[in-house]
Design a protein around this motif. Structure first.
Motif, PDB file in Angstrom:
ATOM      1  N   MET B 101      51.212  40.445  37.686  1.00 11.50           N
ATOM      2  CA  MET B 101      51.683  39.090  37.377  1.00 11.50           C
ATOM      3  C   MET B 101      50.514  38.110  37.387  1.00 11.50           C
ATOM      4  N   GLY B 102      49.518  38.362  38.248  1.00 10.21           N
ATOM      5  CA  GLY B 102      48.343  37.490  38.274  1.00 10.21           C
ATOM      6  C   GLY B 102      47.612  37.492  36.948  1.00 10.21           C
ATOM      7  N   ALA B 103      47.723  38.609  36.225  1.00 10.45           N
ATOM      8  CA  ALA B 103      47.037  38.716  34.934  1.00 10.45           C
ATOM      9  C   ALA B 103      47.987  38.427  33.780  1.00 10.45           C
ATOM     10  N   PHE B 104      49.087  37.725  34.057  1.00 13.24           N
ATOM     11  CA  PHE B 104      50.133  37.548  33.047  1.00 13.24           C
ATOM     12  C   PHE B 104      49.621  36.898  31.764  1.00 13.24           C
ATOM     13  N   VAL B 105      48.691  35.933  31.887  1.00 15.14           N
ATOM     14  CA  VAL B 105      48.254  35.229  30.677  1.00 15.14           C
ATOM     15  C   VAL B 105      47.174  36.007  29.917  1.00 15.14           C
ATOM     16  N   ARG B 106      46.725  37.123  30.507  1.00 18.48           N
ATOM     17  CA  ARG B 106      45.689  37.896  29.819  1.00 18.48           C
ATOM     18  C   ARG B 106      46.311  38.881  28.841  1.00 18.48           C
ATOM     19  N   ASP B 107      45.674  39.070  27.703  1.00 17.42           N
ATOM     20  CA  ASP B 107      46.186  40.024  26.723  1.00 17.42           C
ATOM     21  C   ASP B 107      45.338  41.290  26.675  1.00 17.42           C
ATOM     22  N   ASP B 108      44.175  41.264  27.330  1.00 22.38           N
ATOM     23  CA  ASP B 108      43.267  42.421  27.250  1.00 22.38           C
ATOM     24  C   ASP B 108      43.597  43.440  28.337  1.00 22.38           C
ATOM     25  N   ASP B 109      42.818  44.477  28.403  1.00 21.60           N
ATOM     26  CA  ASP B 109      43.026  45.553  29.378  1.00 21.60           C
ATOM     27  C   ASP B 109      42.688  45.052  30.783  1.00 21.60           C
ATOM     28  N   ILE B 110      43.608  45.232  31.704  1.00 19.96           N
ATOM     29  CA  ILE B 110      43.382  44.674  33.041  1.00 19.96           C
ATOM     30  C   ILE B 110      42.971  45.741  34.046  1.00 19.96           C
ATOM     31  N   SER B 111      42.833  47.002  33.611  1.00 18.12           N
ATOM     32  CA  SER B 111      42.634  48.074  34.596  1.00 18.12           C
ATOM     33  C   SER B 111      41.319  47.912  35.362  1.00 18.12           C
ATOM     34  N   ASP B 112      40.268  47.401  34.705  1.00 19.77           N
ATOM     35  CA  ASP B 112      38.997  47.203  35.412  1.00 19.77           C
ATOM     36  C   ASP B 112      39.134  46.174  36.528  1.00 19.77           C
ATOM     37  N   THR B 113      39.797  45.046  36.205  1.00 23.62           N
ATOM     38  CA  THR B 113      39.986  44.002  37.206  1.00 23.62           C
ATOM     39  C   THR B 113      40.822  44.522  38.361  1.00 23.62           C
ATOM     40  N   LEU B 114      41.833  45.344  38.012  1.00 21.28           N
ATOM     41  CA  LEU B 114      42.693  45.936  39.029  1.00 21.28           C
ATOM     42  C   LEU B 114      41.858  46.775  39.993  1.00 21.28           C
ATOM     43  N   GLU B 115      40.953  47.586  39.435  1.00 24.15           N
ATOM     44  CA  GLU B 115      40.096  48.417  40.282  1.00 24.15           C
ATOM     45  C   GLU B 115      39.179  47.550  41.139  1.00 24.15           C
ATOM     46  N   GLU B 116      38.676  46.452  40.549  1.00 26.33           N
ATOM     47  CA  GLU B 116      37.816  45.535  41.309  1.00 26.33           C
ATOM     48  C   GLU B 116      38.556  44.986  42.520  1.00 26.33           C
ATOM     49  N   VAL B 117      39.803  44.556  42.294  1.00 24.55           N
ATOM     50  CA  VAL B 117      40.586  43.975  43.385  1.00 24.55           C
ATOM     51  C   VAL B 117      40.858  45.035  44.447  1.00 24.55           C
ATOM     52  N   TYR B 118      41.207  46.252  43.995  1.00 28.40           N
ATOM     53  CA  TYR B 118      41.433  47.335  44.965  1.00 28.40           C
ATOM     54  C   TYR B 118      40.134  47.679  45.693  1.00 28.40           C
ATOM     55  N   GLY B 119      38.991  47.524  45.015  1.00 26.31           N
ATOM     56  CA  GLY B 119      37.715  47.765  45.662  1.00 26.31           C
ATOM     57  C   GLY B 119      37.453  46.740  46.754  1.00 26.31           C
ATOM     58  N   LEU B 120      37.863  45.511  46.478  1.00 30.79           N
ATOM     59  CA  LEU B 120      37.663  44.416  47.432  1.00 30.79           C
ATOM     60  C   LEU B 120      38.614  44.572  48.624  1.00 30.79           C
ATOM     61  N   PHE B 121      39.862  44.952  48.334  1.00 30.53           N
ATOM     62  CA  PHE B 121      40.873  45.128  49.387  1.00 30.53           C
ATOM     63  C   PHE B 121      41.420  46.554  49.329  1.00 30.53           C
ATOM     64  N   PRO B 122      40.689  47.515  49.896  1.00 27.65           N
ATOM     65  CA  PRO B 122      41.103  48.932  49.772  1.00 27.65           C
ATOM     66  C   PRO B 122      42.492  49.198  50.354  1.00 27.65           C
ATOM     67  N   ALA B 123      42.885  48.409  51.374  1.00 28.91           N
ATOM     68  CA  ALA B 123      44.198  48.648  52.003  1.00 28.91           C
ATOM     69  C   ALA B 123      45.322  48.500  50.983  1.00 28.91           C
ATOM     70  N   LEU B 124      45.101  47.635  49.994  1.00 32.02           N
ATOM     71  CA  LEU B 124      46.165  47.374  49.026  1.00 32.02           C
ATOM     72  C   LEU B 124      46.411  48.571  48.121  1.00 32.02           C
ATOM     73  N   LYS B 125      45.361  49.330  47.878  1.00 35.00           N
ATOM     74  CA  LYS B 125      45.511  50.452  46.956  1.00 35.00           C
ATOM     75  C   LYS B 125      46.513  51.465  47.498  1.00 35.00           C
ATOM     76  N   ASP B 126      46.445  51.707  48.825  1.00 36.02           N
ATOM     77  CA  ASP B 126      47.381  52.662  49.436  1.00 36.02           C
ATOM     78  C   ASP B 126      48.811  52.142  49.398  1.00 36.02           C
ATOM     79  N   LYS B 127      48.942  50.812  49.377  1.00 32.40           N
ATOM     80  CA  LYS B 127      50.290  50.231  49.461  1.00 32.40           C
ATOM     81  C   LYS B 127      50.746  49.692  48.116  1.00 32.40           C
ATOM     82  N   ARG B 128      50.139  50.159  47.019  1.00 32.60           N
ATOM     83  CA  ARG B 128      50.417  49.482  45.763  1.00 32.60           C
ATOM     84  C   ARG B 128      51.851  49.644  45.285  1.00 32.60           C
TER      85      ARG B 128
END
Lengths: 337, 234
Positions: B101-128
């Motif tokens: 939802m944070g990337a709602f206004v984006r039309d491009d591929d968000i998977s890289d940003t998603l990985e960046e965020v999970y890299g920043l907060f690794p705990a979130l990746k386990d609880k996604r």
């Protein structure tokens, strides 16, 4: 042993099958209530009349198709007319939103104002429907009446109790399952569906994320209108179509939506079945059922009926009161009501 | 000229003016902290920068462009991210859906940003796959910040990120915010917990009654006896 099987068949024939069909119809109606509540945050009392309107449009178009000699063979012609009913009703919902609800949204009216406005809309629609199609009872089902008749069942199994399944009952189940699967796929997997859930969950944060509120509202009305048309048509096909019945249908529909938790689509479906099964099971006379299970030659003196069928709406009301007293957010914890 | 500038901000929520001509500026790669007593208008100033209240006068500029007239949604599209203090996640939606939802206004591929965020907060990746409402306070803040980061903001504004989380968790959270700033984002934080925030601030503002009272580097404000006495408890 045969007596036990007979008892089970009896219950299936008179209780399980009709209650399942009725539950599907209620669930579709309750989904409309719960979606409006989740996204627009008010209880839409016009839901019953929206269902009635959808059924009316479908009936009118069914008559047109029948006059042209177009039919679906064993299936009711109304199935062919249903997409038209869904489209027109969805359009009507968009129009009433534009003409009525949008004004109150812009002025940020209280939910109770919306509720009263929807009551007004309910009366206007009720009058309009009776003006167009009249207050009379209409039976508009055609095609094969039974998928399985009592005679076929008895001949096949050799039991003394029969089991009949009406085409319209099967249709209620199949159509409801297909629509519910589609709806959940839409809400869970698509971008627009997710934005609807986000908006329902946390309006301010959804706006911060760039979700357009007018688009979410419009999509909600489209879905609600289409579902209402299907619910009304299925109910009309299964029983008969009479404009007055939709006013009293509001009670079980709201009971279903509230049991499951307003704003929670899964809850609305479960709630629909809870209400339908309670209504049917508590108003059935169990005399014959007990006679099968009791000793040979014995039967209960009375009808063994908990409530007369005249009181079936009291059951919805009772469920509603109990849920509001014990767990106002509903079994699946929707928004507080 | 600073990257994000609010000048002469004056206005409130329809009643008396809460902001009385305060000015706030934030630079990319820097952390700017706004502190002050309760009711000083800190959060209001941040809301004003994001366009969530009508200003009676004053201007907001982003990268030299006047954005005073833009609605919050339009500002989000311009690369501004905002993390509210409360109700800052979609409780019924999963962690991953929150980020999407944070990337709602984006039309491009968000998977890289998603990985960046999970890299920043690794705990979130386990609880996604878990609903955000079921997470602890600290992890919920991580989801909230992650959601804002998904839009790849150039400015990230945080309203009291340390509210309601333990000191250890908030320390960890501030470390991550430093990481985000190093990535080239201008960070603006409003904090009640002034000492901890000023320690890592490049620039600090002390607001009192909707006006700027002190401005300086974080260290200078921490060293200023008057600021210490009035706002940091001695």
């Amino acid at each position: 042993m045969e007596d036990v099987v007979n008892a089970v068949v009896l219950v299936t024939n008179f209780l399980v099958v009709p209650a399942t069909a009725y539950g599907c119809q209620l669930a579709l109606g309750a989904l409309g209530v719960t979606l409006v509540y989740g996204v627009l945050r008010f209880s839409n009392f016009a839901q019953g009349e929206t269902m009635s309107f959808g059924a009316m449009v479908t009936i009118l178009f069914t008559w047109l198709l029948q006059s042209w000699g177009v039919g679906l063979g064993p299936l009711p012609t109304a199935l062919l007319a249903l997409p038209v009913g869904m489209g027109v009703t969805a359009g009507l919902c968009l129009l009433t939103d534009r003409w009525v609800f949008r004004f109150y949204r812009r002025t940020k009216a209280q939910p109770v104002i919306f509720l009263v406005v929807s009551v007004g809309l309910m009366f206007v629609m009720n009058g309009f429907i009776r003006f167009v199609i009249g207050p009379a009872d209409r039976v508009f089902t055609d095609g094969t009446r039974f998928l399985l008749t009592v005679r076929e069942f008895k001949a096949f199994t050799g039991l003394s109790e029969g089991l009949a399944i009406k085409t319209t009952q099967t249709l209620s189940l199949v159509v409801a399952v297909v629509l519910v699967v589609l709806l959940f796929w839409f809400l869970e997997k698509t971008r627009t569906g997710k934005s609807m859930r986000a908006y329902s969950d946390n309006e301010d944060l959804a706006l911060l994320s760039g979700v357009s509120p007018e688009k979410v509202v419009a999509v909600t009305w489209l879905i609600v209108g289409a579902l209402a048309a299907v619910a009304g048509t299925l109910y009309g096909l299964d029983k008969s179509y009479k404009p007055f019945t939709f006013l009293s249908l509001l009670l079980p529909i709201f009971a279903a939506a509230i049991v499951g938790g307003l704003g929670n689509p899964l809850g609305a479906i479960v709630g629909g079945f809870v209400v339908a099964f309670s209504e049917v099971f508590l108003t059935y006379p169990y005399r014959k059922f007990l006679a099968y299970l009791g000793p040979e030659g014995w039967r209960p003196d009375g009808l063994v009926q908990f409530l007369s069928t005249d009181y079936k709406f009291a059951i919805s009301f009772f469920i509603l009161v109990v849920v509001l007293l014990v767990k106002p957010t509903g079994v699946f914890s929707g928004k507080s009501s | 000229m600073s990257f994000l500038v609010g000048e002469d901000l004056t206005g409130g929520y329809g009643g008396p003016d809460i902001l009385q001509g305060c000015a706030i500026a934030a630079e990319r790669r820097e952390i700017t902290v706004v502190v002050g007593p309760n009711g000083a208008g800190k959060s209001t100033a941040m809301r004003a920068l994001f366009g969530m209240l009508k200003l009676r006068s004053g201007k907001v500029r982003l990268d030299g462009e006047d954005i005073t007239a833009l609605a919050p949604q339009a500002r989000a599209r311009k690369g501004m991210g905002f993390v509210p203090q409360t109700d800052n996640v979609f409780r019924s939606m999963t962690v991953q859906e929150n980020l999407e939802m944070g990337a709602f206004v984006r039309d491009d591929d968000i998977s890289d940003t998603l990985e960046e965020v999970y890299g920043l907060f690794p705990a979130l990746k386990d609880k996604r796959r878990q609903p955000a409402g079921e997470l602890s306070g600290g992890q919920r803040q991580q989801v909230a910040i992650g959601r804002a980061l998904m839009n790849r903001p150039r400015v990230l504004m945080l309203d009291e990120p340390s509210a309601g989380v333990s000191p250890i968790v908030s320390h960890e959270l501030f470390e991550r915010i430093l990481d985000i700033a190093r990535g080239g984002v201008a960070i603006l934080i409003v904090e009640q917990n002034a000492r901890q925030a000023l320690e890592l601030a490049d620039k600090g503002y002390v607001l009192v009654q909707g006006r700027n009272r002190f401005t300086g580097t974080g260290a200078a404000l921490l060293g200023n006896p008057e600021v210490r006495k009035s706002f940091l408890g001695g």
